[in-house]
Design an enzyme around this catalytic site. Structure first.
Site, PDB file in Angstrom:
ATOM      1  N   ARG A   1      -0.447  10.056   2.783  1.00  0.00           N
ATOM      2  CA  ARG A   1      -0.844   9.391   4.019  1.00  0.00           C
ATOM      3  C   ARG A   1      -0.325  10.122   5.249  1.00  0.00           C
ATOM      4  O   ARG A   1      -0.834   9.911   6.347  1.00  0.00           O
ATOM      5  CB  ARG A   1      -0.312   7.958   4.019  1.00  0.00           C
TER       6      ARG A   1
ATOM      7  N   GLU B   1       4.202   5.672   6.826  1.00  0.00           N
ATOM      8  CA  GLU B   1       4.521   7.038   6.390  1.00  0.00           C
ATOM      9  C   GLU B   1       4.252   8.071   7.477  1.00  0.00           C
ATOM     10  O   GLU B   1       5.023   9.028   7.646  1.00  0.00           O
ATOM     11  CB  GLU B   1       3.723   7.379   5.132  1.00  0.00           C
TER      12      GLU B   1
ATOM     13  N   LYS C   1       8.115 -15.539  -1.510  1.00  0.00           N
ATOM     14  CA  LYS C   1       7.930 -14.629  -2.634  1.00  0.00           C
ATOM     15  C   LYS C   1       8.800 -15.108  -3.794  1.00  0.00           C
ATOM     16  O   LYS C   1       9.968 -15.432  -3.623  1.00  0.00           O
ATOM     17  CB  LYS C   1       8.321 -13.207  -2.227  1.00  0.00           C
TER      18      LYS C   1
END
Length: 652
Positions: free
Chosen positions: A405, A377, A288
């Site tokens: 969620r 979640e 990244k």
């Protein structure tokens, strides 16, 4: 100064143009694409490291596949900037995440190349499988479907559910696992360790490479038939114990890991995998922030750094002459430590957002009492419920839009069992540049209908501390929601002594006449500014900071309804079913006939922009509240610069 793309990138208006380049030119194009992203994001802002990490992959995908006929699905979408630039949006890219400009995420209405709108993680495999099933049903045998998902997103249950189905669905799809070890914060969990084992295991990789060589199939770009591809895949399955590979055990053919920055190898491998039927996964290793040294070194910091000097790496911060209020998230992060130092039962839980929620402070100081569960979640909510059954006081910190969620878990595992989990909803209201996938519009409405729930929102930092203190007291035995917005609060001197707030009580901030404002949460500050504005017109509204949407302070509401014929409610939630609706329900129950105007987020999708722009658009900033006051009082107001000058009342 206008930012110019490189000479090759300047010629690419679609993937058709990309396919005209030679293999050698692809490397130059990738370099120019990476530099263009750096140039634009440094000046205009946006997500940064994720797109730099997939420059080679993005180039290879659009070079090999026939997009948009072939369906390319990005997970989350933080990494899709290169995709946007190569698919006809290069010249508009500087408008990315700006009001009325390009979305920061793939968006179906923006481009035919954006096959699936995203913003939350772990949806790509399910969506791609759905597209693949549709292609099979319609007889589109030549249509390919590719999902690109990061190893952080792969931790979510939805990704596993999709792979479990994909392994037996008998469709032709490719999953690309972009493994860089980090989402926004470093990834956690057993899957991370498993992928590390695959990546670094010399035994596994030697066997895999031997199989490639035995089949005469090191990726060198030769085309081969479907039968040969099938034979190769079966050879891999036979010689590498499928039970030793999670993906093979799910009946998804596994290839890799390979270097995700080796463009030539990516192109060759993708061309070959096109010819292998059935569900496949290609495991690539990337970095990244690739190509920008500072972003590679500190990937969390450079996920979305804001504006910066691309040469020196200096991130530009606003400079102020006076102390500024902290971010609400930082008030949470420091306050939970204060509370935990006095109450050994307190824990913190977050689904992969320790930096965004500022639970990172507790993780550093109390690592055994602060838990990052990864992008999960649902698990975060039920984990917190399980801990609560054992007497622990858990602050489960989840962004408001991400909490959607875990709704089922809040209903079944928390509310029905009356477990005193403290749900801290960061980023409530309109969050700004991330747009509709991240706005926290609906939590008031979707929690208000659940029995046993307490729903609160602070007007400032001191009130947030008081609510956090109240929620952890033994006297509270119900689920306790504390919602607060993204960004700064109102109090530079915010570390006030914490006091208990009686649940379901508001506070009268200002006595007035004729009209009262009932505010919920941070927009109460907008209301206070509006009240100061209309004072020049001789209007003195009353102001109540209600603090709780459930239970309501009925004593204050009876007072307001009896004293003021006109009421204005203000909230940073949806007007449909939200705080204002709760006031109307109270009035209907008790037979009140006051005139009521509800200000908040309208019943439509709100696109991206700065919070200030969106508050104005949605009509609940200070100016809009002032206009509403003039309207209900039948006073005309004439805008003059940034001020509103009132004119005499209009007589009927």
């Amino acid at each position: 100064m206008e930012i110019q793309p490189g000479p090759l990138l300047k010629r690419i208006d679609s993937p058709t143009d990309l396919k005209k380049l030679s293999r050698e030119e692809l490397h130059q194009l990738a370099d120019e694409l990476r530099q263009y992203i750096i140039d634009v994001v440094s000046v205009h802002g946006g997500h940064f490291g994720a797109s730099l990490g997939v420059v080679e992959l993005t180039t290879a995908l659009h070079y090999v596949y026939n997009t948009p006929y072939d369906q390319l699905v990005w997970d989350v979408g933080h990494q899709a900037y290169g995709h946007k630039i190569l698919t006809g949006r290069r010249d508009n890219f500087p408008t990315n995440r700006k009001y009325k400009g390009l979305s920061g995420f793939p968006k179906r209405s923006e481009s035919e190349y954006d096959t699936f709108g995203v913003g939350h993680s772990s949806t790509s495999i399910s969506a791609a499988l759905g597209m693949s099933i549709a292609a099979k049903y319609k007889g589109e045998k030549d249509r390919k479907v590719v999902a690109v998902i990061g190893d952080g997103s792969m931790t979510a249950g939805m990704a596993f559910e999709a792979m479990n189905h994909a392994g037996v669905a008998n469709t032709d799809m490719l999953i690309i696992l972009n493994d860089n070890g980090i989402g926004i914060d470093p990834n956690v969990g057993a899957l991370k360790e498993y992928l590390t084992d695959i990546t670094t295991s010399p035994t596994y990789n030697k066997v895999k490479d031997d199989v490639w060589k035995l089949m005469g199939k090191l990726p060198v770009g030769k085309n081969f038939t479907r039968a040969m591809g099938h034979k190769l895949a079966e050879g891999l399955k036979g010689m590498v114990n499928s039970n030793a590979n999670l993906f093979e055990a799910l009946k998804i053919r596994y290839f890799g890991p390979i270097d995700g920055h080796n463009l030539a190898k990516l192109v060759d491998t993708l061309k070959d995998l096109r010819e292998i039927p059935g569900p496949k996964i290609l495991h690539i290793i990337t970095t990244k922030g690739k190509g920008y040294a500072l972003a590679e070194k500190d990937q969390t910091k450079w996920h979305a750094p804001g504006l910066f000097d691309k040469v020196t790496g200096e991130i530009f911060k606003k400079k102020f002459d006076t102390p500024q209020p902290p971010k609400y998230q930082d008030v949470f992060g420091h306050t939970i430590i204060e509370l935990a130092e006095k109450n050994e039962k307190i824990f913190g839980v977050t689904p992969a957002m320790p930096s965004g929620s500022s639970l990172k402070f507790m993780m550093e100081k109390m690592p055994d009492r602060a838990i990052d569960v990864g992008i999960c979640e649902q698990h975060a909510a039920t984990l917190s419920a399980g801990m609560a059954t054992q007497g622990l006081r858990v602050y489960c910190n989840i962004y408001s839009s991400f909490m959607q969620r875990a709704y089922d878990q809040v209903v079944h595992d928390i509310a029905i069992q009356k477990l005193p989990v403290i749900l801290c909803l960061d980023r409530a209201g309109l969050v700004g540049d991330d747009g509709p996938t991240h706005h926290g519009c609906y939590d008031i409405a979707y929690f208000r209908c659940i029995p046993n729930m307490i729903i609160s929102s602070p007007m400032n930092e001191s009130e947030l501390r008081n609510l956090m203190y109240t929620a952890q007291l033994e006297s509270n035995q119900l689920p306790f929601v504390i919602r607060y917005p993204r960004g700064e609060g109102m109090m530079p001197e915010w570390q006030t002594p914490m006091e208990e707030i009686q649940v379901g009580t508001g506070r009268k901030l200002k006595e007035g006449k004729d009209v009262a404002i009932l505010s919920f949460g941070h927009p109460g500050n907008f209301a206070a500014a509006a009240i100061r504005e209309v004072k020049a017109a001789g209007i003195t509204p009353g102001h109540y900071d209600m603090r709780f949407a459930k239970p309501l302070d009925e004593v204050l509401l009876h007072e307001a309804c009896q004293q003021y014929p006109k009421l204005i409610t203000v909230e940073d939630g949806t007007v449909e079913g939200g705080f204002g609706s709760a006031i109307l329900e109270f009035m209907a129950k008790h037979g009140y006939k006051n005139d009521v105007k509800i200000l908040g987020i309208p019943d439509r999708l709100v696109e991206h922009g700065t919070p200030k722009e969106l508050h104005q658009e949605c009509g609940y900033d200070a100016a809009a509240i002032a206009q509403a006051i003039y309207g209900v009082m039948q006073v005309a107001a004439i805008p003059s610069g940034n001020n509103i000058i009132a004119t005499p009342p209009v007589l009927s």
